[in-house]
Scaffold this motif. Sequence first.
Motif, PDB file in Angstrom:
ATOM      1  N   LEU A   1       0.829  -1.202   0.000  1.00  0.00           N
ATOM      2  CA  LEU A   1       0.000   0.000   0.000  1.00  0.00           C
ATOM      3  C   LEU A   1       0.866   1.255   0.000  1.00  0.00           C
ATOM      4  O   LEU A   1       0.654   2.175  -0.808  1.00  0.00           O
TER       5      LEU A   1
ATOM      6  N   GLU B   1      -7.926   4.889  -1.993  1.00  0.00           N
ATOM      7  CA  GLU B   1      -7.740   3.436  -1.881  1.00  0.00           C
ATOM      8  C   GLU B   1      -8.769   2.825  -0.933  1.00  0.00           C
ATOM      9  O   GLU B   1      -9.269   1.718  -1.177  1.00  0.00           O
TER      10      GLU B   1
ATOM     11  N   CYS C   1     -11.935   2.590  -2.899  1.00  0.00           N
ATOM     12  CA  CYS C   1     -11.847   1.474  -3.851  1.00  0.00           C
ATOM     13  C   CYS C   1     -11.986   0.132  -3.142  1.00  0.00           C
ATOM     14  O   CYS C   1     -12.661  -0.783  -3.635  1.00  0.00           O
ATOM     15  N   THR C   2     -11.344  -0.013  -1.995  1.00  0.00           N
ATOM     16  CA  THR C   2     -11.398  -1.271  -1.262  1.00  0.00           C
ATOM     17  C   THR C   2     -12.820  -1.584  -0.821  1.00  0.00           C
ATOM     18  O   THR C   2     -13.251  -2.747  -0.840  1.00  0.00           O
TER      19      THR C   2
ATOM     20  N   GLY D   1      -8.260   0.365  -7.751  1.00  0.00           N
ATOM     21  CA  GLY D   1      -7.356   0.765  -6.679  1.00  0.00           C
ATOM     22  C   GLY D   1      -5.941   1.045  -7.147  1.00  0.00           C
ATOM     23  O   GLY D   1      -5.549   0.747  -8.284  1.00  0.00           O
ATOM     24  N   LEU D   2      -5.143   1.613  -6.253  1.00  0.00           N
ATOM     25  CA  LEU D   2      -3.820   2.134  -6.598  1.00  0.00           C
ATOM     26  C   LEU D   2      -2.867   1.064  -7.103  1.00  0.00           C
ATOM     27  O   LEU D   2      -2.165   1.258  -8.103  1.00  0.00           O
TER      28      LEU D   2
END
Length: 470
Positions: free
Chosen positions: A127, A193, A196-197, A281-282
């Motif tokens: 992350l 993030e 997105c998660t 996500g990233l």
Amino acid sequence: MDQNLLRLIFDSPVEIQVMILGQLSVKELHTVLLGNPQFMEVIDQEFHSFVRLIFEKCPNMPYNLEIRHLVHRIVSLKASPKPPFANSKNGPRTYANWIKEFSKRSDDAMLPTIPRTLESLSRIQLLLQSVESWVGRLHYNFSRSYPSQDPQSFESFLRTQDMVIVHGKDSQDEHSFSAVESYRIRRALLLFELYCTLFHCSNPCRNGKQHNVRVSEQMLFLQSLQPFLLTELDAIYGMIECYLDWNWHLYGIPCRISLPLHPGHNVEPGGETLEYIMSKGLESLIREVSDDMVPPYEYNDFGAIERYCARCIVYDPTGNSFFTAPLSHCFSDYQGLDSIRIPTMVPTSMVSWRGAPDRTNGPSWLCRTYFDPDEKQNKDRIAALIKEDPHNWMGLAFWEEDRLNRHFKLTEEARISGIDPEFQRSSYQVTTDPTDWHTEWLIFMDDPNVGYVGTRLPDSAAAIYRSILG
């Protein structure tokens, strides 16, 4: 690792064990634990020390409780089989309590619990690395945005390109983010993030149903943020989308159009495939932009469009409801069937976080200035910026006064030297304008005007959300 050395480590004080084991990668730790499971007790007991060591390997990532709260939220969700609202027994109540706890995060609140495992350490490491990689890429977009005939400036740009695109690291140059901008951007990337998660659907339906049909829950998350954090989340979405736009030669065609500093207002949605890709996500986005063997600045439009059309065919999402739709509903008089708005739950202020840079517990200088009725000169300059570029890619929500002044200085220098100072979302070295064929194919493959079909929010769920969050 030599067994005698391992025995020596195991017989050492726990501080020495943490210091030595903390120098290993997560993969190396896994290998050590396979033959020496007794070290797992050290990792369990000193878990937060190992987390701190991971942060220290990303020296620009702040190690304060505001950042750690976001990191722990993300990791705890990734460790769960389902997001809280998908609880089969009592999803709305579970999610409402999750939102309530999330909105009350502060220095005095307990960090969310995460498993004390190597998998959690690996997730934190990945992350932070993903955040740092995106900071570098967003910085690179600034570096290539200003035209210049200065050889030294061009050499600085090439160094930045090599560091960011080839080596995946940030590079300090004249367009680097200030400490305040840097903190805001990293925090916004973590918020993105987290979003997105919570809401990415990893298996989009191909049977005519829309993906990510959680507009109500998405709206509740967005309403739980302080207005300035929502503005920064909206800005980071635009900055990432702009980078993808440049990387894939999209010319802004499937990209949303957003009004900077006014999240959700007067938005024109982007293509459903692009929004679906954004929802991954990233980490996934880094893989997406790194998959191509040829750097984006070396292939032509024809090759770029072939790559993007292939993505549209592979992903084949149906409906566009990940970000633009719920954000628009938050401020629209029309509430869709699957939407809910609770005006009383929007936080009006935020407590100061210890360890956060000054001025990061509220709106940026540019936001404060723009909405200050007593401002005139700077407000007009900001309004001119917004008029020039309605796409929000420059992340105006993060700007401090120095960046505004530098922006106008650079554009004035460009005007004097005879270079077109107009800001372009996409600035390619191969062509300057998309062909009709290019435009038609992008619209055909990823129509920016695709909506979604809502699913009515049950009255019982709406009542639960209002009773807990209202």
